[in-house]
Design an enzyme around this catalytic site. Structure first.
Site, PDB file in Angstrom:
ATOM      1  N   LYS A 302       0.209  -1.023  10.173  1.00 25.63           N
ATOM      2  CA  LYS A 302       1.504  -1.661   9.875  1.00 25.63           C
ATOM      3  C   LYS A 302       2.548  -0.681   9.336  1.00 25.63           C
ATOM      4  O   LYS A 302       3.733  -0.849   9.589  1.00 25.63           O
ATOM      5  CB  LYS A 302       1.307  -2.781   8.851  1.00 25.63           C
ATOM      6  CG  LYS A 302       0.720  -4.049   9.436  1.00 25.63           C
ATOM      7  CD  LYS A 302       0.648  -5.130   8.364  1.00 25.63           C
ATOM      8  CE  LYS A 302       0.089  -6.413   8.944  1.00 25.63           C
ATOM      9  NZ  LYS A 302      -0.039  -7.479   7.962  1.00 25.63           N
ATOM     10  N   ASP A 338       5.334 -11.633   8.287  1.00 25.51           N
ATOM     11  CA  ASP A 338       4.383 -12.016   7.233  1.00 25.51           C
ATOM     12  C   ASP A 338       5.073 -12.724   6.061  1.00 25.51           C
ATOM     13  O   ASP A 338       4.547 -13.712   5.533  1.00 25.51           O
ATOM     14  CB  ASP A 338       3.645 -10.782   6.694  1.00 25.51           C
ATOM     15  CG  ASP A 338       2.475 -10.379   7.576  1.00 25.51           C
ATOM     16  OD1 ASP A 338       1.998 -11.223   8.356  1.00 25.51           O
ATOM     17  OD2 ASP A 338       2.034  -9.216   7.479  1.00 25.51           O
ATOM     18  N   GLY A 364      -2.918  -7.625  -5.936  1.00 26.94           N
ATOM     19  CA  GLY A 364      -2.897  -6.720  -4.794  1.00 26.94           C
ATOM     20  C   GLY A 364      -1.520  -6.110  -4.631  1.00 26.94           C
ATOM     21  O   GLY A 364      -0.506  -6.693  -5.046  1.00 26.94           O
TER      22      GLY A 364
HETATM   23  P1  NAP Z   1      -4.330  -3.244   2.581  1.00 25.86           P
HETATM   24  O1  NAP Z   1      -2.937  -2.807   2.842  1.00 25.86           O
HETATM   25  O2  NAP Z   1      -5.456  -2.364   2.977  1.00 25.86           O
HETATM   26  O3  NAP Z   1      -4.416  -3.502   0.984  1.00 25.86           O
HETATM   27  C1  NAP Z   1      -5.653  -3.821   0.398  1.00 25.86           C
HETATM   28  C2  NAP Z   1      -5.444  -4.330  -1.008  1.00 25.86           C
HETATM   29  O4  NAP Z   1      -6.727  -4.743  -1.497  1.00 25.86           O
HETATM   30  C3  NAP Z   1      -4.934  -3.277  -1.990  1.00 25.86           C
HETATM   31  O5  NAP Z   1      -4.188  -3.883  -2.990  1.00 25.86           O
HETATM   32  C4  NAP Z   1      -6.258  -2.710  -2.544  1.00 25.86           C
HETATM   33  O6  NAP Z   1      -6.136  -2.122  -3.825  1.00 25.86           O
HETATM   34  C5  NAP Z   1      -7.058  -3.977  -2.666  1.00 25.86           C
HETATM   35  N1  NAP Z   1      -8.484  -3.719  -2.671  1.00 25.86           N
HETATM   36  C6  NAP Z   1      -9.239  -3.266  -1.659  1.00 25.86           C
HETATM   37  N2  NAP Z   1     -10.528  -3.173  -2.034  1.00 25.86           N
HETATM   38  C7  NAP Z   1     -10.567  -3.569  -3.337  1.00 25.86           C
HETATM   39  C8  NAP Z   1     -11.606  -3.682  -4.291  1.00 25.86           C
HETATM   40  N3  NAP Z   1     -12.874  -3.359  -3.994  1.00 25.86           N
HETATM   41  N4  NAP Z   1     -11.313  -4.137  -5.533  1.00 25.86           N
HETATM   42  C9  NAP Z   1     -10.039  -4.463  -5.848  1.00 25.86           C
HETATM   43  N5  NAP Z   1      -8.997  -4.374  -4.976  1.00 25.86           N
HETATM   44  C10 NAP Z   1      -9.277  -3.931  -3.743  1.00 25.86           C
HETATM   45  O7  NAP Z   1      -4.645  -4.658   3.234  1.00 25.86           O
HETATM   46  P2  NAP Z   1      -3.595  -5.836   3.485  1.00 25.86           P
HETATM   47  O8  NAP Z   1      -2.968  -5.715   4.811  1.00 25.86           O
HETATM   48  O9  NAP Z   1      -2.706  -5.905   2.296  1.00 25.86           O
HETATM   49  O10 NAP Z   1      -4.563  -7.102   3.549  1.00 25.86           O
HETATM   50  C11 NAP Z   1      -5.104  -7.668   2.366  1.00 25.86           C
HETATM   51  C12 NAP Z   1      -5.774  -8.988   2.702  1.00 25.86           C
HETATM   52  O11 NAP Z   1      -4.798  -9.938   3.136  1.00 25.86           O
HETATM   53  C13 NAP Z   1      -6.782  -8.878   3.838  1.00 25.86           C
HETATM   54  O12 NAP Z   1      -7.929  -9.609   3.477  1.00 25.86           O
HETATM   55  C14 NAP Z   1      -6.096  -9.533   5.007  1.00 25.86           C
HETATM   56  O13 NAP Z   1      -7.001 -10.166   5.886  1.00 25.86           O
HETATM   57  C15 NAP Z   1      -5.229 -10.576   4.317  1.00 25.86           C
HETATM   58  N6  NAP Z   1      -4.055 -10.913   5.134  1.00 25.86           N
HETATM   59  C16 NAP Z   1      -3.915 -12.202   5.521  1.00 25.86           C
HETATM   60  C17 NAP Z   1      -2.817 -12.572   6.269  1.00 25.86           C
HETATM   61  C18 NAP Z   1      -2.672 -13.984   6.708  1.00 25.86           C
HETATM   62  O14 NAP Z   1      -1.870 -14.262   7.617  1.00 25.86           O
HETATM   63  N7  NAP Z   1      -3.364 -14.900   6.088  1.00 25.86           N
HETATM   64  C19 NAP Z   1      -1.847 -11.624   6.633  1.00 25.86           C
HETATM   65  C20 NAP Z   1      -2.016 -10.307   6.210  1.00 25.86           C
HETATM   66  C21 NAP Z   1      -3.136  -9.962   5.464  1.00 25.86           C
HETATM   67  P3  NAP Z   1      -5.855  -0.539  -3.971  1.00 25.86           P
HETATM   68  O15 NAP Z   1      -4.366  -0.355  -3.819  1.00 25.86           O
HETATM   69  O16 NAP Z   1      -6.352  -0.209  -5.311  1.00 25.86           O
HETATM   70  O17 NAP Z   1      -6.625   0.147  -2.886  1.00 25.86           O
END
Ligand code: NAP
Length: 501
Positions: A302, A338, A364
Site C-alpha cells: 500500500k 479504507d 495500531g
Molecule cells: P500493517 O501496516 O502491517 O500494520 C500492522 C500493525 O500491527 C502495526 O501497528 C504493528 O505494530 C501491529 N502489530 C503487528 N504485530 C504485532 C504484535 N505481535 N503485537 C502488537 N502489535 C503488532 O498492517 P495493516 O495493513 O495496518 O493491517 C492491520 C490489520 O487490519 C490486519 O489484520 C488487516 O487484515 C486488517 N485490515 C482490515 C481491513 C478491513 O477492510 N476490514 C482493511 C485493512 C486492514 P508495529 O508498528 O509495532 O509493528
C-alpha cells in the site's frame, strides 16, 4: 473442445476408482473433463483403470505421474509402462469408452502405445513439469514437446516469484496458436491457472483438497471456486481484468469473491484475480502483461506503490497509503477507500452520524490504522493512539493532534478515559498470523463499544473477551465490503446498488 464456455478439468487423486467417481458426481456440474491420476490409486485398483472413462461419462485424461514430476508413482518405468498399456488397451470402437487423452511425459516414448492412441482416438498430451522454478530457455523446453502435430504440448513450471511468472506470461503471449497447455504452479503461478484461457491453454486444471482427494498440483483451485469465485465460465479472454495485489496471504482473501460476485450480479464483463508478489515492482509488471484495468492493493504494497502513481487522491496523500489503482492514460491513478469503508461501517455499528464528543482508543499505527485515524479525525473524535512501536504511534497521533501511548499496561489509565469506542487495527489475532489480544492488560467493564478490523476469524480473542464483559462488538467484515464498494465505484464509474457489497 467439450463445452461452449472455457472447459474445466477436475484432477482425481483418490485411492480407488469408486472414490474418484463419487467425487466427480459431487462436482459434475462444474466439470467438463477429468484427469484420472492413476499414480494415486491403490495397487489393487491400478489394473482396473480401463473401465474408468465409460463410468465417468466425460472425456478423460489418463495420467500416471512420477514422483520426480510432482506425482505419486514410485515403481519402475516397466510397471508404469504396463499400467499405461493396460489402461489404453482393448480400446472400444465407441470413442467415449476410451481415454480421450493420455498424458505422456516428454521422455516417455513407446511406439506401440503412441500408435494405439492414434488408432483409437486418444490424443497425446506431451508434458514436462518443472517442479521448482522455470527453465532459462523456455523456447527450448517448449520445442522439445512439439514432436508431432497432433500432440498437445503441456509445459508446467513453478514460478518462484511474480517476476518468474511475468517471464512465463510474456513468453507465452508470443507463441503461435495451437492446442496447448501452459501453466504456472504454486502460489505465484496462481493467476496463470485462473487465466488459463489468456495463457492460450485448452482448459483449466482444478482439483479438490481433502483427506480422500488431495490437491493434484500446487496452486490448483477447486472446480467450484474456478467457476463461481473466478467466473471461469462466464467471462472471456477479453473480459476486463482487475487484480488483487499483496503478498501470498491474498490467496485466502475474501476480496475476489466479493468483487466477482458483484461483477456477476451487476452484469459487468469483468473479473478480479489475486496476483501475489514480494515487491510492488513485480506486481506492476504483471498488471501490464495481463492488461489489467485496475487493482485492489493490500499488505505489503500500500505504501510501496506511491512512487509509481501518476495521480494521488487527497485521501492517498493524507493517509500516505493507496489501496486502489485505476488504469489511466498517463499511468496508474491511486485512491484509498479504507477510510470511507471504515467510517461507513463503524458509524452504522454505532448508529451515529459522526464521532463528535466520543473518546476513542485506536490500537495500531500501521497502514490500516492510518486510514482509521483520518476518519476519526475528520468526523470529530478525540483519540489516543497506542502501538507496540511507540514512535509510529507518536507520528500518527501528531498528524491529527491526538495523544499517544505504548501498547502495554502503562496505557490502562488512558484507555479507561478513551473508552467510548475501542478500534483494534493491528494484525494481532488475524487468522494465519500471530495469536493474541493486544489489549490483554485492560479489563472491559461492558460500556465500551469494540470494533476489530480483523474479520478472519470472525471473533478475535479481543472481541470474545469484550463480549463476555457485556460490550457491543463488531468485526471488520462490513469495512471490507464497504471499501470494496468504493473500489467498484472507482473502476466502474458508478456506485454499486445497495445490497451488492
Ligand atoms: P500493517 O501496516 O502491517 O500494520 C500492522 C500493525 O500491527 C502495526 O501497528 C504493528 O505494530 C501491529 N502489530 C503487528 N504485530 C504485532 C504484535 N505481535 N503485537 C502488537 N502489535 C503488532 O498492517 P495493516 O495493513 O495496518 O493491517 C492491520 C490489520 O487490519 C490486519 O489484520 C488487516 O487484515 C486488517 N485490515 C482490515 C481491513 C478491513 O477492510 N476490514 C482493511 C485493512 C486492514 P508495529 O508498528 O509495532 O509493528
Amino acid at each position: 473442445m467439450i463445452a461452449d464456455s472455457f472447459p474445466v478439468c477436475l484432477c482425481l487423486t483418490g485411492k480407488t476408482l469408486a472414490a474418484n467417481l463419487a467425487a466427480l458426481d459431487e462436482h459434475r456440474q462444474y466439470v467438463d473433463l477429468v484427469e484420472l491420476r492413476a499414480d494415486c490409486l491403490d495397487p489393487s485398483e491400478k489394473f482396473l483403470i480401463r473401465s474408468f472413462p465409460e463410468k465417468a461419462g466425460l472425456p478423460c485424461i489418463l495420467t500416471v505421474r512420477r514422483k520426480s514430476d510432482g506425482g505419486c508413482f514410485v515403481d519402475g518405468e516397466g510397471v508404469r509402462l504396463v499400467m499405461i498399456a493396460k489402461a489404453l488397451s482393448f480400446a472400444s470402437s465407441d470413442a467415449r469408452a476410451n481415454f480421450a487423452y493420455a498424458d505422456l511425459e516428454s521422455d516417455f516414448h513407446m511406439a506401440t502405445i503412441e500408435d494405439a492412441c492414434r488408432t483409437f482416438g486418444t490424443r497425446i498430451i506431451r508434458s514436462v513439469h518443472y517442479t521448482e522454478g522455470i527453465p532459462q530457455d523456455l523456447d527450448a523446453a517448449y520445442e522439445a514437446l512439439i514432436q508431432e502435430d497432433d500432440e498437445i504440448p503441456k509445459l508446467a513450471v513453478r514460478p518462484r516469484s511474480a517476476a518468474e511468472l511475468s517471464r512465463l506470461v510474456a513468453w507465452a503471449s508470443g507463441l503461435p496458436k495451437r492446442d496447448r497447455l501452459i501453466l504456472g504452479m504454486g502460489d505465484y503461478g496462481f493467476p496463470s491457472r485462473i487465466l488459463a484461457s489468456r495463457m492460450g491453454s485448452l482448459f483449466c486444471y482444478t482439483s479438490l483438497d481433502n483427506a480422500d482427494m488431495p490437491l493434484a498440483a500446487p496452486g490448483q483451485t477447486s472446480p467450484e471456486s474456478f467457476v463461481e469465485t473466478y467466473r471461469g465460465r462466464d467471462t472471456k479472454v477479453d473480459s476486463d481484468l482487475y487484480a488483487l495485489l499483496g503478498d501470498r496471504s491474498i490467496l485466502s482473501s475474501l476480496s475476489p469473491s466479493l468483487h466477482n460476485t458483484a461483477f456477476r450480479s451487476l452484469k459487468k464483463d469483468a473479473l478480479l484475480v489475486p496476483m501475489p508478489s514480494e515487491t510492488i515492482e513485480e506486481a506492476l509488471e504483471n498488471l501490464g502483461l495481463f492488461n489489467v484495468k485496475g487493482a485492489a492493493i493490500t499488505v505489503p504494497h500500500k505504501e510501496a506503490v506511491l512512487p509509481y502513481l501518476s495521480f494521488q487522491s487527497t485521501d492517498v496523500q493524507r493517509i500516505g497509503a493507496c489501496n486502489t489503482l485505476v488504469a489511466r492514460e498517463g499511468g496508474w491513478a491511486g485512491y484509498n477507500t479504507d477510510a470511507d469503508g471504515f467510517e461507513r461501517s463503524v458509524l452504522e455499528f454505532l448508529e451515529r452520524e459522526d464521532f463528535k464528543g466520543m473518546k476513542v482508543t485506536l490500537i495500531g499505527a500501521g497502514g490500516a490504522a492510518k486510514s482509521v485515524a483520518l476518519s476519526l479525525f475528520r468526523r470529530g473524535a478525540e483519540c489516543v493512539v497506542l502501538n507496540r512501536t511507540i514512535s509510529t504511534a507518536r507520528a500518527l497521533a501528531r498528524k491529527y493532534g491526538f495523544i499517544w501511548g505504548p501498547l502495554d499496561d502503562r496505557a490502562i489509565e488512558v484507555v479507561t478515559r478513551y473508552s467510548d469506542l475501542i478500534v483494534q487495527a493491528t494484525s494481532l489475532g488475524m487468522k494465519g498470523g500471530i495469536d493474541g489480544d493486544p489489549l490483554e492488560f485492560y479489563e472491559f467493564d461492558g460500556h465500551e463499544k469494540v470494533y476489530d478490523l480483523i474479520y478472519k476469524p470472525s471473533k478475535t480473542a479481543l472481541l470474545v473477551r469484550a463480549e463476555e464483559a457485556g460490550c457491543r462488538t463488531a468485526n471488520g467484515y462490513t469495512m471490507l465490503r464497504y471499501q470494496a464498494a468504493g473500489q467498484y465505484k472507482l473502476w466502474m464509474g458508478e456506485l454499486p446498488p445497495s445490497g451488492h457489497y
